[in-house]
Design a protein around this motif. Structure first.
Motif, PDB file in Angstrom:
ATOM      1  N   MET A   1       0.833  -1.194   0.000  1.00  0.00           N
ATOM      2  CA  MET A   1       0.000   0.000   0.000  1.00  0.00           C
ATOM      3  C   MET A   1       0.872   1.252   0.000  1.00  0.00           C
ATOM      4  O   MET A   1       0.589   2.231  -0.636  1.00  0.00           O
ATOM      5  CB  MET A   1      -0.930  -0.018   1.204  1.00  0.00           C
ATOM      6  CG  MET A   1      -1.988   1.082   1.184  1.00  0.00           C
ATOM      7  SD  MET A   1      -3.165   0.912   2.538  1.00  0.00           S
ATOM      8  CE  MET A   1      -3.924  -0.648   2.152  1.00  0.00           C
ATOM      9  N   GLU A   2       1.989   1.230   0.716  1.00  0.00           N
ATOM     10  CA  GLU A   2       2.862   2.390   0.782  1.00  0.00           C
ATOM     11  C   GLU A   2       3.493   2.704  -0.561  1.00  0.00           C
ATOM     12  O   GLU A   2       3.730   3.855  -0.893  1.00  0.00           O
ATOM     13  CB  GLU A   2       3.943   2.159   1.828  1.00  0.00           C
ATOM     14  CG  GLU A   2       3.394   2.122   3.259  1.00  0.00           C
ATOM     15  CD  GLU A   2       4.502   1.916   4.260  1.00  0.00           C
ATOM     16  OE1 GLU A   2       5.662   1.769   3.824  1.00  0.00           O
ATOM     17  OE2 GLU A   2       4.222   1.904   5.457  1.00  0.00           O
ATOM     18  N   TYR A   4       2.216   2.646  -3.469  1.00  0.00           N
ATOM     19  CA  TYR A   4       1.357   3.477  -4.280  1.00  0.00           C
ATOM     20  C   TYR A   4       1.319   4.897  -3.735  1.00  0.00           C
ATOM     21  O   TYR A   4       1.200   5.860  -4.481  1.00  0.00           O
ATOM     22  CB  TYR A   4      -0.051   2.892  -4.334  1.00  0.00           C
ATOM     23  CG  TYR A   4      -0.098   1.554  -5.013  1.00  0.00           C
ATOM     24  CD1 TYR A   4      -0.447   0.408  -4.289  1.00  0.00           C
ATOM     25  CD2 TYR A   4       0.246   1.426  -6.345  1.00  0.00           C
ATOM     26  CE1 TYR A   4      -0.462  -0.832  -4.904  1.00  0.00           C
ATOM     27  CE2 TYR A   4       0.230   0.186  -6.956  1.00  0.00           C
ATOM     28  CZ  TYR A   4      -0.121  -0.940  -6.236  1.00  0.00           C
ATOM     29  OH  TYR A   4      -0.141  -2.155  -6.831  1.00  0.00           O
ATOM     30  N   GLY A   5       1.408   5.020  -2.416  1.00  0.00           N
ATOM     31  CA  GLY A   5       1.432   6.351  -1.823  1.00  0.00           C
ATOM     32  C   GLY A   5       2.633   7.145  -2.319  1.00  0.00           C
ATOM     33  O   GLY A   5       2.540   8.333  -2.587  1.00  0.00           O
ATOM     34  N   GLN A  11       0.436  12.676   1.272  1.00  0.00           N
ATOM     35  CA  GLN A  11      -0.716  12.565   2.162  1.00  0.00           C
ATOM     36  C   GLN A  11      -1.509  13.859   2.248  1.00  0.00           C
ATOM     37  O   GLN A  11      -2.733  13.859   2.364  1.00  0.00           O
ATOM     38  CB  GLN A  11      -0.242  12.168   3.563  1.00  0.00           C
ATOM     39  CG  GLN A  11      -1.377  11.778   4.499  1.00  0.00           C
ATOM     40  CD  GLN A  11      -2.081  10.521   4.025  1.00  0.00           C
ATOM     41  OE1 GLN A  11      -1.449   9.654   3.455  1.00  0.00           O
ATOM     42  NE2 GLN A  11      -3.376  10.438   4.251  1.00  0.00           N
ATOM     43  N   CYS A 126      -9.035   2.996  -7.855  1.00  0.00           N
ATOM     44  CA  CYS A 126      -8.698   1.829  -7.040  1.00  0.00           C
ATOM     45  C   CYS A 126      -9.141   0.562  -7.772  1.00  0.00           C
ATOM     46  O   CYS A 126     -10.079   0.586  -8.580  1.00  0.00           O
ATOM     47  CB  CYS A 126      -9.388   1.893  -5.683  1.00  0.00           C
ATOM     48  SG  CYS A 126      -8.903   3.284  -4.654  1.00  0.00           S
ATOM     49  N   ASP A 160      -6.792  -1.026  -3.040  1.00  0.00           N
ATOM     50  CA  ASP A 160      -7.410   0.102  -2.335  1.00  0.00           C
ATOM     51  C   ASP A 160      -6.516   0.705  -1.263  1.00  0.00           C
ATOM     52  O   ASP A 160      -5.929  -0.013  -0.450  1.00  0.00           O
ATOM     53  CB  ASP A 160      -8.727  -0.337  -1.711  1.00  0.00           C
ATOM     54  CG  ASP A 160      -9.767  -0.631  -2.772  1.00  0.00           C
ATOM     55  OD1 ASP A 160      -9.370  -1.040  -3.881  1.00  0.00           O
ATOM     56  OD2 ASP A 160     -10.961  -0.442  -2.514  1.00  0.00           O
ATOM     57  N   ASN A 161      -6.409   2.027  -1.287  1.00  0.00           N
ATOM     58  CA  ASN A 161      -5.713   2.790  -0.266  1.00  0.00           C
ATOM     59  C   ASN A 161      -6.286   4.199  -0.285  1.00  0.00           C
ATOM     60  O   ASN A 161      -7.200   4.498  -1.051  1.00  0.00           O
ATOM     61  CB  ASN A 161      -4.198   2.785  -0.518  1.00  0.00           C
ATOM     62  CG  ASN A 161      -3.846   3.378  -1.862  1.00  0.00           C
ATOM     63  OD1 ASN A 161      -3.868   4.590  -2.045  1.00  0.00           O
ATOM     64  ND2 ASN A 161      -3.518   2.510  -2.822  1.00  0.00           N
ATOM     65  N   ASP A 162      -5.779   5.065   0.528  1.00  0.00           N
ATOM     66  CA  ASP A 162      -6.308   6.420   0.631  1.00  0.00           C
ATOM     67  C   ASP A 162      -5.916   7.307  -0.540  1.00  0.00           C
ATOM     68  O   ASP A 162      -6.340   8.455  -0.616  1.00  0.00           O
ATOM     69  CB  ASP A 162      -5.827   7.080   1.925  1.00  0.00           C
ATOM     70  CG  ASP A 162      -6.445   6.442   3.160  1.00  0.00           C
ATOM     71  OD1 ASP A 162      -7.523   5.823   3.020  1.00  0.00           O
ATOM     72  OD2 ASP A 162      -5.853   6.555   4.245  1.00  0.00           O
TER      73      ASP A 162
END
Length: 313
Positions: A1-2, A4-5, A11, A126, A160-162
């Motif tokens: 997940m990180e 993709y961030g 953030q 997503c 899926d992530n933020d």
């Protein structure tokens, strides 16, 4: 997940993204943005853009995305389209899918790729959003003989992530007893612009009478009467096709098609040829008093259809 961030958004922009996409009327105002491309681990051939992306207004004739909820898009987009003519060509073939209402997030998903919102870095849908739209819309597309396209395979999008665009509408909201969905070729409004969209996307268009309707191996078989047919668009049809014309509603044996409840009238039939089979794309009762129908038929002979590659009719 990180991972993709790091590749998508810092953030501090997350709240801005969600607000811009689904609340505010327009995107961030800017002329150009540094383009940091995201490359899926499952798609090593994804394009990497060394140049800055332009931020431009979504034109009114980009019908797929003009009403999506924000006003500016980045170009090149996330499907490797580098010019607006190319975007118009490819996006135009998806407009009829919105009318099928197969999923509430269809426009959001498609426009996140065809007309991505302008921010510092590209924002991808997503994987769950892709899967939700695919699972609801692919069966409709298959009715017309179109598979879910390779360029929209969901495995290439981030889990899926933020920092990606999530599903907006749950498909499990309804608690009422299920009602059989209308066969897609029978579920069209009698409006001139919709008729012309189907006219352009179809291989052939006829005014004719129907002799009978049968069910065959899960499909519905529409058999034309021997009476003279009015050809509005010949396409790949040959004279021998017209003599014993049979058009199929793919997977349509059990779905309702109210136009076929009473065959004692003329019909406007639109279809495409897939291999050696003729598939019904759209059917209308020939209502003489309909101004919309008369308007559309009047312009069929002179109307210049867009020359786009048909992904979906």
């Amino acid at each position: 997940m990180e991972q993709y961030g790091k590749r998508l958004l810092p953030q501090k922009l997350v709240a801005m993204v969600l607000g811009l996409l689904f609340a505010l009327p327009s995107a961030v105002s800017a002329e150009e943005y540094d383009y940091y491309s995201w490359q899926s681990d499952n798609n090593p051939n994804s394009r990497v853009y060394p140049k800055a992306a332009q931020c431009i207004d979504i034109p009114a004739d980009l019908r797929l995305c003009y009403t999506v909820g924000y006003k500016k898009m980045r170009l090149p987009n996330l499907l490797d389209h580098e010019s607006m003519p190319e975007v118009r060509q490819q996006a135009g073939s998806w407009v009829p899918l919105l009318a099928k209402r197969c999923h509430a997030d269809t426009q959001v998903f498609l426009c996140s790729l065809f007309a991505p919102i302008c921010l510092d870095r590209p924002i991808y849908p997503c994987r769950s959003l892709c899967e939700a739209v695919r699972d609801s819309c692919a069966p409709i597309m298959e009715t017309y003989g179109f598979p879910w396209p390779e360029m929209l395979q969901c495995e290439q999008f981030p889990i899926d992530n933020d920092l990606c665009i999530p599903t907006q509408f749950s498909s499990n909201q309804a608690t009422v007893a299920p009602v059989p969905k209308v066969c897609p070729p029978c579920d069209n409004e009698l409006k001139a612009d919709i008729i012309m969209e189907h006219f352009c996307a179809s291989d052939f268009v006829l005014k004719m009478k129907i002799k009978e309707v049968k069910r065959e191996l899960g499909d519905r078989k529409v058999i034309a009467a021997q009476k003279k047919k009015k050809i509005l668009k010949m396409g790949p049809l040959r004279k021998k096709d017209l003599k014993k014309l049979v058009v199929y509603i793919k997977n349509g044996a059990n779905c309702p098609c109210h136009q076929l409840d009473n065959l004692n009238t003329n019909f406007l039939i639109m279809g495409r040829k897939l291999d050696q089979q003729l598939l019904l794309m759209s059917i209308y009762k020939w209502e003489k008093k309909s101004k919309e129908l008369r308007f559309a038929v009047k312009y069929m002979k002179s109307y210049q259809c867009p020359t786009y590659h048909t992904v979906f009719q």
